[in-house]
Design a protein around this motif. Structure first.
Motif, PDB file in Angstrom:
ATOM      1  N   GLU A 184     -38.535  39.522  -9.377  1.00 17.23           N
ATOM      2  CA  GLU A 184     -38.952  39.563  -7.972  1.00 17.23           C
ATOM      3  C   GLU A 184     -40.394  39.121  -7.792  1.00 17.23           C
ATOM      4  OE1 GLU A 184     -38.286  43.619  -6.931  1.00 17.23           O
ATOM      5  OE2 GLU A 184     -36.109  43.413  -6.859  1.00 17.23           O
ATOM      6  N   GLY A 185     -41.012  38.619  -8.848  1.00 17.39           N
ATOM      7  CA  GLY A 185     -42.411  38.229  -8.740  1.00 17.39           C
ATOM      8  C   GLY A 185     -42.777  37.130  -9.708  1.00 17.39           C
ATOM      9  N   VAL A 186     -44.011  36.705  -9.615  1.00 17.17           N
ATOM     10  CA  VAL A 186     -44.594  35.721 -10.524  1.00 17.17           C
ATOM     11  C   VAL A 186     -45.996  36.200 -10.882  1.00 17.17           C
ATOM     12  CG1 VAL A 186     -43.271  33.760  -9.621  1.00 17.17           C
ATOM     13  CG2 VAL A 186     -45.499  34.335  -8.610  1.00 17.17           C
ATOM     14  N   TRP A 187     -46.568  35.624 -11.918  1.00 19.52           N
ATOM     15  CA  TRP A 187     -47.927  35.979 -12.302  1.00 19.52           C
ATOM     16  C   TRP A 187     -48.931  35.164 -11.493  1.00 19.52           C
ATOM     17  CZ3 TRP A 187     -48.650  40.152 -15.182  1.00 19.52           C
ATOM     18  CH2 TRP A 187     -47.593  40.612 -15.942  1.00 19.52           C
ATOM     19  N   ALA A 188     -49.901  35.870 -10.927  1.00 22.76           N
ATOM     20  CA  ALA A 188     -50.941  35.218 -10.122  1.00 22.76           C
ATOM     21  C   ALA A 188     -52.262  35.919 -10.387  1.00 22.76           C
ATOM     22  CB  ALA A 188     -50.597  35.286  -8.632  1.00 22.76           C
ATOM     23  N   PRO A 189     -53.374  35.198 -10.297  1.00 18.77           N
ATOM     24  CA  PRO A 189     -54.671  35.832 -10.557  1.00 18.77           C
ATOM     25  C   PRO A 189     -55.036  36.827  -9.469  1.00 18.77           C
ATOM     26  CG  PRO A 189     -54.968  33.579  -9.771  1.00 18.77           C
ATOM     27  CD  PRO A 189     -53.503  33.759  -9.997  1.00 18.77           C
ATOM     28  N   PHE A 190     -55.551  37.969  -9.897  1.00 25.72           N
ATOM     29  CA  PHE A 190     -56.046  38.988  -8.978  1.00 25.72           C
ATOM     30  C   PHE A 190     -57.346  39.509  -9.567  1.00 25.72           C
ATOM     31  CE2 PHE A 190     -55.891  43.412  -7.171  1.00 25.72           C
ATOM     32  CZ  PHE A 190     -56.026  43.044  -5.847  1.00 25.72           C
ATOM     33  N   PHE A 191     -58.449  39.138  -8.965  1.00 26.14           N
ATOM     34  CA  PHE A 191     -59.781  39.428  -9.497  1.00 26.14           C
ATOM     35  C   PHE A 191     -59.906  38.939 -10.943  1.00 26.14           C
ATOM     36  CE2 PHE A 191     -59.599  42.706  -6.077  1.00 26.14           C
ATOM     37  CZ  PHE A 191     -60.671  42.220  -5.336  1.00 26.14           C
ATOM     38  N   GLY A 192     -59.379  37.745 -11.177  1.00 28.58           N
ATOM     39  CA  GLY A 192     -59.589  37.076 -12.452  1.00 28.58           C
ATOM     40  C   GLY A 192     -58.631  37.437 -13.569  1.00 28.58           C
ATOM     41  N   MET A 198     -45.448  39.965  -6.011  1.00 30.43           N
ATOM     42  CA  MET A 198     -44.179  39.733  -5.335  1.00 30.43           C
ATOM     43  C   MET A 198     -44.138  38.355  -4.667  1.00 30.43           C
ATOM     44  SD  MET A 198     -44.352  42.241  -1.986  1.00 30.43           S
ATOM     45  CE  MET A 198     -44.380  43.732  -2.973  1.00 30.43           C
ATOM     46  N   VAL A 199     -42.952  37.764  -4.665  1.00 33.45           N
ATOM     47  CA  VAL A 199     -42.755  36.444  -4.055  1.00 33.45           C
ATOM     48  C   VAL A 199     -42.156  36.557  -2.649  1.00 33.45           C
ATOM     49  CG1 VAL A 199     -42.519  35.286  -6.271  1.00 33.45           C
ATOM     50  CG2 VAL A 199     -40.477  36.193  -5.145  1.00 33.45           C
ATOM     51  N   LEU A 200     -41.744  37.753  -2.248  1.00 32.71           N
ATOM     52  CA  LEU A 200     -41.076  37.927  -0.957  1.00 32.71           C
ATOM     53  C   LEU A 200     -41.918  37.463   0.231  1.00 32.71           C
ATOM     54  CD1 LEU A 200     -38.650  38.957   0.657  1.00 32.71           C
ATOM     55  CD2 LEU A 200     -39.674  41.241   0.588  1.00 32.71           C
ATOM     56  N   PRO A 201     -43.213  37.798   0.323  1.00 38.21           N
ATOM     57  CA  PRO A 201     -43.974  37.352   1.493  1.00 38.21           C
ATOM     58  C   PRO A 201     -43.964  35.838   1.679  1.00 38.21           C
ATOM     59  CG  PRO A 201     -45.187  39.057   0.337  1.00 38.21           C
ATOM     60  CD  PRO A 201     -44.032  38.684  -0.541  1.00 38.21           C
ATOM     61  N   GLY A 202     -44.179  35.109   0.584  1.00 34.00           N
ATOM     62  CA  GLY A 202     -44.181  33.650   0.701  1.00 34.00           C
ATOM     63  C   GLY A 202     -42.833  33.110   1.121  1.00 34.00           C
ATOM     64  N   ARG A 203     -41.772  33.670   0.566  1.00 30.67           N
ATOM     65  CA  ARG A 203     -40.425  33.210   0.919  1.00 30.67           C
ATOM     66  C   ARG A 203     -40.133  33.440   2.396  1.00 30.67           C
ATOM     67  NH1 ARG A 203     -36.904  35.679  -4.177  1.00 30.67           N
ATOM     68  NH2 ARG A 203     -37.494  34.109  -5.732  1.00 30.67           N
ATOM     69  N   LEU A 204     -40.481  34.619   2.883  1.00 32.22           N
ATOM     70  CA  LEU A 204     -40.218  34.932   4.288  1.00 32.22           C
ATOM     71  C   LEU A 204     -41.036  34.041   5.219  1.00 32.22           C
ATOM     72  CD1 LEU A 204     -40.091  38.839   4.187  1.00 32.22           C
ATOM     73  CD2 LEU A 204     -38.169  37.273   4.448  1.00 32.22           C
ATOM     74  N   ALA A 205     -42.302  33.827   4.872  1.00 36.08           N
ATOM     75  CA  ALA A 205     -43.152  32.986   5.709  1.00 36.08           C
ATOM     76  C   ALA A 205     -42.640  31.554   5.752  1.00 36.08           C
ATOM     77  CB  ALA A 205     -44.585  33.018   5.192  1.00 36.08           C
ATOM     78  N   PRO A 234     -54.758  31.255   6.204  1.00 32.84           N
ATOM     79  CA  PRO A 234     -54.701  29.867   6.695  1.00 32.84           C
ATOM     80  C   PRO A 234     -53.441  29.168   6.208  1.00 32.84           C
ATOM     81  CG  PRO A 234     -56.242  30.055   4.875  1.00 32.84           C
ATOM     82  CD  PRO A 234     -55.814  31.451   5.195  1.00 32.84           C
ATOM     83  N   GLY A 235     -52.856  28.361   7.069  1.00 35.26           N
ATOM     84  CA  GLY A 235     -51.684  27.579   6.703  1.00 35.26           C
ATOM     85  C   GLY A 235     -52.073  26.207   6.187  1.00 35.26           C
ATOM     86  N   PRO A 236     -51.068  25.449   5.772  1.00 33.94           N
ATOM     87  CA  PRO A 236     -49.653  25.804   5.723  1.00 33.94           C
ATOM     88  C   PRO A 236     -49.335  26.705   4.540  1.00 33.94           C
ATOM     89  CG  PRO A 236     -49.973  23.617   4.799  1.00 33.94           C
ATOM     90  CD  PRO A 236     -51.318  24.058   5.318  1.00 33.94           C
ATOM     91  N   VAL A 237     -48.153  27.313   4.582  1.00 31.31           N
ATOM     92  CA  VAL A 237     -47.723  28.152   3.473  1.00 31.31           C
ATOM     93  C   VAL A 237     -47.475  27.263   2.256  1.00 31.31           C
ATOM     94  CG1 VAL A 237     -45.971  29.790   2.679  1.00 31.31           C
ATOM     95  CG2 VAL A 237     -46.621  29.736   5.092  1.00 31.31           C
ATOM     96  N   PRO A 238     -48.028  27.598   1.105  1.00 27.86           N
ATOM     97  CA  PRO A 238     -47.771  26.800  -0.104  1.00 27.86           C
ATOM     98  C   PRO A 238     -46.280  26.729  -0.416  1.00 27.86           C
ATOM     99  CG  PRO A 238     -49.595  28.308  -0.455  1.00 27.86           C
ATOM    100  CD  PRO A 238     -48.973  28.696   0.851  1.00 27.86           C
ATOM    101  N   GLU A 239     -45.895  25.688  -1.136  1.00 26.70           N
ATOM    102  CA  GLU A 239     -44.479  25.444  -1.391  1.00 26.70           C
ATOM    103  C   GLU A 239     -43.926  26.260  -2.547  1.00 26.70           C
ATOM    104  OE1 GLU A 239     -42.280  23.617   0.269  1.00 26.70           O
ATOM    105  OE2 GLU A 239     -43.720  22.987   1.808  1.00 26.70           O
ATOM    106  N   THR A 240     -44.690  26.430  -3.623  1.00 27.03           N
ATOM    107  CA  THR A 240     -44.143  27.067  -4.817  1.00 27.03           C
ATOM    108  C   THR A 240     -44.436  28.568  -4.817  1.00 27.03           C
ATOM    109  OG1 THR A 240     -46.134  26.772  -6.167  1.00 27.03           O
ATOM    110  CG2 THR A 240     -44.560  24.936  -6.076  1.00 27.03           C
ATOM    111  N   PRO A 241     -43.582  29.361  -5.470  1.00 23.36           N
ATOM    112  CA  PRO A 241     -43.833  30.805  -5.538  1.00 23.36           C
ATOM    113  C   PRO A 241     -45.177  31.142  -6.173  1.00 23.36           C
ATOM    114  CG  PRO A 241     -41.582  30.340  -6.199  1.00 23.36           C
ATOM    115  CD  PRO A 241     -42.277  29.010  -6.069  1.00 23.36           C
ATOM    116  N   GLU A 242     -45.571  30.395  -7.214  1.00 21.11           N
ATOM    117  CA  GLU A 242     -46.851  30.661  -7.873  1.00 21.11           C
ATOM    118  C   GLU A 242     -48.023  30.418  -6.929  1.00 21.11           C
ATOM    119  OE1 GLU A 242     -43.723  30.052 -10.787  1.00 21.11           O
ATOM    120  OE2 GLU A 242     -44.407  28.824  -9.101  1.00 21.11           O
TER     121      GLU A 242
END
Length: 281
Positions: A184-192, A198-205, A234-242
């Motif tokens: 249900e998610g991917v790895w993304a940087p958070f404070f380095g 989670m990928v749900l917000p991006g998918r819904l947007a 800011p938009g647009p919403v990025p295309e990939t889950p990452e």
């Protein structure tokens, strides 16, 4: 019994709740080495080092825990103690008519932000992860629901409920810094540091075209209530889950830096779900 206790707490003045909460937060910090170590380590990643900051963050976490009953069971009083300078951000999204996806990290009084929107903006459905114990689930669900405020469980049925709300031009709310389950998610940087996000917000947007707005209820000093911050990503919403996850995380970082002591640094944000190995740094 827990429900009765929460209702009793809700009757106390906000200043009393915050004083009790600070004491409770510091007590947990002193008694749990694991919690204290994690809080300090997570805060240090964002550049907030030192015992003084850690104790302030622990005290703020306690304040947040004990103000929840007031928000749930005395919502009229809680809403009277809220203000914002950012309603134009929300109004602009409402005028577009495509729905609003509110992302509320564990910052300040995150429970009050959705209720404030429900009071002033219209219907909102909030995604939540039901507790395992049924009696706790009933408390949480009953406390969070209110006029214009509904809840959706974090499962397929709940996601469909969110999509329907957005399709009707309504708002939904998600806690974006909760660690999702496997797949249900991917790895993304958070404070380095890589954090499973989670990928749900991006998918819904991307699916609905809804406006994506970060929201947080900053706790004001001396029991003055809360200041609600709204910031549109800011938009647009990025295309990939990452890329979507990184987009959301970057927005959260900026919001957290507004009042960093009020973020839940003690939450195990960087844990890896079973079967998910963090990327090498």
């Amino acid at each position: 019994m827990l429900l009765a206790f929460y209702r009793l707490l809700a009757r106390l003045p906000l200043g009393w709740l915050h004083r009790l909460g600070r004491w409770l937060g510091l007590l947990v910090y002193r008694c749990s080495r694991e919690y204290a170590d994690r809080l300090r380590a997570n805060a240090a990643l964002a550049g907030y080092q030192g015992e003084a900051f850690a104790k302030r963050a622990a005290a703020a976490a306690g304040e947040g825990a004990l103000e929840i009953p007031r928000v749930w069971f005395k919502p009229g009083q809680a809403l009277a103690e809220c203000r914002t300078d950012d309603w134009d951000v929300v109004q602009g999204a409402l005028d577009e008519g495509k729905g609003i996806l509110f992302l509320t990290p564990h910052l300040g009084c995150f429970e009050v932000a959705a209720r404030y929107y429900a009071y002033r903006g219209g219907p909102i459905t909030v995604l939540y992860r039901p507790p395992r114990k049924a009696w706790v689930s009933q408390l949480v669900e009953g406390g969070r629901r209110g006029p214009n405020l509904d809840t959706a469980p974090a499962n397929l049925q709940g996601v469909r409920q969110l999509v329907r709300a957005l399709r009707k031009g309504e708002a939904i709310g998600i806690l974006p810094d909760q660690v999702p389950g496997n797949g249900e998610g991917v790895w993304a940087p958070f404070f380095g540091r890589p954090a499973f996000t989670m990928v749900l917000p991006g998918r819904l947007a991307l699916q609905t075209g809804a406006a994506v707005i970060l929201a947080a209820g900053e706790r004001l000093p001396d029991a003055q209530g809360w200041k609600i911050h709204f910031t549109r990503l800011p938009g647009p919403v990025p295309e990939t889950p990452e890329a979507q996850a990184a987009w959301v995380s970057a927005g959260m970082e900026k919001m957290i830096r507004r009042c960093p002591e009020q973020y839940l640094w003690g939450y195990n944000r960087y844990k890896a779900p079973r079967g998910e190995a963090p990327p090498s740094m």
